[in-house]
Design an enzyme around this catalytic site. Structure first.
Site, PDB file in Angstrom:
ATOM      1  N   ASP A 189       2.611   1.661  -6.328  1.00  0.00           N
ATOM      2  CA  ASP A 189       4.072   1.576  -6.307  1.00  0.00           C
ATOM      3  C   ASP A 189       4.766   2.880  -6.682  1.00  0.00           C
ATOM      4  O   ASP A 189       6.004   2.928  -6.726  1.00  0.00           O
ATOM      5  CB  ASP A 189       4.546   0.437  -7.216  1.00  0.00           C
ATOM      6  CG  ASP A 189       4.339  -0.915  -6.557  1.00  0.00           C
ATOM      7  OD1 ASP A 189       4.410  -0.981  -5.321  1.00  0.00           O
ATOM      8  OD2 ASP A 189       4.098  -1.894  -7.270  1.00  0.00           O
ATOM      9  N   ASP A 194       2.229  -4.959   0.613  1.00  0.00           N
ATOM     10  CA  ASP A 194       3.411  -4.358  -0.033  1.00  0.00           C
ATOM     11  C   ASP A 194       3.364  -2.836   0.073  1.00  0.00           C
ATOM     12  O   ASP A 194       4.389  -2.161   0.076  1.00  0.00           O
ATOM     13  CB  ASP A 194       3.495  -4.689  -1.521  1.00  0.00           C
ATOM     14  CG  ASP A 194       2.874  -5.995  -1.929  1.00  0.00           C
ATOM     15  OD1 ASP A 194       2.043  -6.524  -1.182  1.00  0.00           O
ATOM     16  OD2 ASP A 194       3.187  -6.471  -3.018  1.00  0.00           O
TER      17      ASP A 194
HETATM   18  N1  GLY Z   1       5.317  -5.716  -4.612  1.00  0.00           N
HETATM   19  C1  GLY Z   1       5.252  -6.800  -5.483  1.00  0.00           C
HETATM   20  C2  GLY Z   1       5.994  -7.997  -5.047  1.00  0.00           C
HETATM   21  O1  GLY Z   1       6.541  -8.050  -3.987  1.00  0.00           O
HETATM   22  O2  GLY Z   1       6.053  -8.926  -5.826  1.00  0.00           O
END
Ligand code: GLY
Length: 383
Positions: A93, A154
Site C-alpha cells: 500500500d 487491491d
Molecule cells: N485494500 C484493503 C481493502 O480494500 O480493504
C-alpha cells in the site's frame, strides 16, 4: 448544466466545506475508520494504509477551489511522510500512500521533497517485486516467508506509483515491474465468468502459479465486491498507463460481471456470492471505487470508438444511490462523507465510515461532472 450535475456540484461544495472544517482538527494526523462518523476520536499518526485518501481529498479541494491554503496544509505533512519512509512500516500500500499525496503535490508545487518521496516510495515498492513470479508481494515484511508468494487485486491501485517513478526518473524498471504484475493479475485473478479471486498465490522461489484465494470476501469461491471494484479501476488505469487493450478488455469483463450482479438499488453487498439467507451488509465504498472505474472505462472506450455508454450509466446509477442513500456530506453532524462502508475488525463485520470511501465518492463526483483529476496517472497529468 442539468439538475443532476447541479446536485453533484452542490455535493462537492458540501465536501469542500467539510474538509475546511476538519483540516485544523486533524492537523498532520490522519482519519481512518469511524463507527459514528467521528474520525477525530481515533486519528492515526502515521496514516495506516489509508492516510493519503485524506490528503488526496485535500488536494482535490485545492483543485476545485484554486485556493493555495490547501497546498500549504499538504506541505505541512511532508515530514510526516518522510518519517513514514524512514521508520514506518511499508507494504504494497506504499503506492496508495504516496501516489495520492506526493505525486499531486509535486505536480502542483514542483517541490523537490515531494519528488524525492515519489521515487523513494517507488523504490520501497519495487523491493516487493518478485521477478521469478512477476508480482508485487502483498502484506508482510520481506523477511517473513509467510505469504511471500501472494498477490492481491487491491495492489492494482498501487501500480500507478511505479509508473509515476518511471515518468519522473526515466528509469523503466518501475513501470516494467508494474506491467508484469498487471499482466499476471489479468491472467490469474480473473475467472472465466469475469469475477475475481481476491488473492493469488505463487510458489515464491520458483514463481510457479498455485491458485486463487480470498481474504477480503466470504470464501475462496466467492467474489469480494470491493476487490472486484479495485480490479475494474485498476485494469482501466493499467490501460491508461500502457495503452495495452488487454487491460481495457479485462476491465470490461469485470464491469460486465458487476453489472449483472449489482442489486437494483445500485449498492453491492460486500460479497457477490454470499450464501442464501446470510446477512448481506453493503459496501458503499465498493460502489464509489467501481463508479470511478466505470467513468474512466467509458472514457477509454469512447476515445477508442468502442461505445461503453452502459458503464457510464451504471456509474451514475451508483453515484446517485450513494448521494441519496449513503452520503453524510450535508449538515455538520458527521466528519465522514459516506455511511455504509463494509469493514471487518477483529473478525467481526460492520458497516462503518472509512476514509477511502469518502475519497472515491469525491473523485467519482468530479468524474461525473466531466473533470479529470488524474490522481492515478502520471502520463495523462504530466509532470
Ligand atoms: N485494500 C484493503 C481493502 O480494500 O480493504
Amino acid at each position: 448544466m442539468g439538475e443532476t450535475e447541479i446536485a453533484w456540484r452542490k455535493e462537492l461544495e458540501a465536501i469542500v466545506h467539510r474538509i475546511d472544517r476538519l483540516m485544523p482538527i486533524y492537523g498532520t494526523e490522519f482519519p481512518h475508520l469511524a463507527w459514528n462518523g467521528r474520525y477525530s476520536e481515533q486519528l492515526t499518526v502515521e496514516g495506516s494504509w489509508t492516510g493519503s485518501f485524506w490528503t488526496g481529498m485535500v488536494y482535490l479541494a485545492a483543485r476545485i477551489t484554486g485556493e493555495r491554503k490547501y497546498i500549504d496544509y499538504l506541505l505541512d505533512y511532508l515530514p510526516v511522510y518522510d518519517k513514514r519512509l524512514n521508520e514506518g512500516w511499508l507494504d504494497h500500500d506504499t503506492g496508495f500512500l504516496f501516489q495520492l499525496y506526493a505525486v499531486p503535490l509535486y505536480r502542483s508545487t514542483g517541490d523537490k521533497r515531494a519528488r524525492d518521496q515519489v521515487v523513494r516510495a517507488a523504490d520501497e515498492l519495487l523491493k516487493r517485486f518478485n521477478p521469478r513470479g512477476g508480482f508485487i508481494r502483498a502484506w508482510g515484511r520481506l523477511d517473513d516467508p509467510e505469504r511471500a508468494g501472494k498477490m492481491i487485486i487491491d495492489c492494482l491501485l498501487n501500480l500507478p506509483l511505479l509508473h509515476s517513478a518511471t515518468a519522473l526518473t526515466l528509469n523503466p524498471a518501475y513501470a516494467a515491474a508494474a506491467e508484469r504484475h498487471v499482466r499476471n493479475a489479468a491472467r490469474y485473478q480473473i475467472r472465466a465468468d469475469g469475477s475475481t479471486h481476491h488473492t493469488f498465490d505463487f510458489e515464491p522461489d520458483k514463481g510457479e502459479p498455485i491458485g486463487g484465494f480470498n481474504e477480503g470476501g466470504y470464501d475462496d469461491e466467492s467474489c469480494w465486491s470491493r476487490g472486484q471494484a479495485w480490479g475494474i479501476y485498476g485494469f482501466v488505469l493499467a490501460y491508461a498507463q500502457t495503452g495495452d487493450r488487454l487491460y481495457m478488455e479485462a476491465a470490461r469483463r469485470l464491469a460486465d460481471y458487476w453489472l449483472d450482479e449489482l442489486p437494483e438499488d445500485g449498492i453491492p453487498s460486500w460479497d457477490f456470492r454470499l450464501p442464501t439467507g446470510s446477512a448481506s451488509l453493503r459496501d458503499s465504498s465498493a460502489a464509489a471505487i467501481a463508479a470511478c472505474g466505470m467513468f474512466e472505462l467509458h472514457a477509454a472506450l469512447r476515445e477508442s470508438g468502442n461505445g461503453g455508454d452502459r458503464y457510464r450509466a451504471c456509474a451514475i446509477r451508483m453515484l446517485e444511490a450513494l448521494r441519496l442513500g449513503y452520503s453524510t456530506a450535508r449538515g455538520d453532524e458527521s466528519e465522514a462523507m459516506l455511511n455504509g462502508v463494509f469493514g471487518r475488525v477483529s473478525g467481526v463485520e460492520y458497516e462503518l465510515n472509512a476514509i477511502w470511501g469518502d475519497y472515491f465518492y469525491m473523485e467519482a463526483l468530479l468524474l461525473a461532472c466531466g473533470e479529470r483529476p488524474n490522481m492515478w496517472t502520471s502520463t495523462n497529468g504530466g509532470f
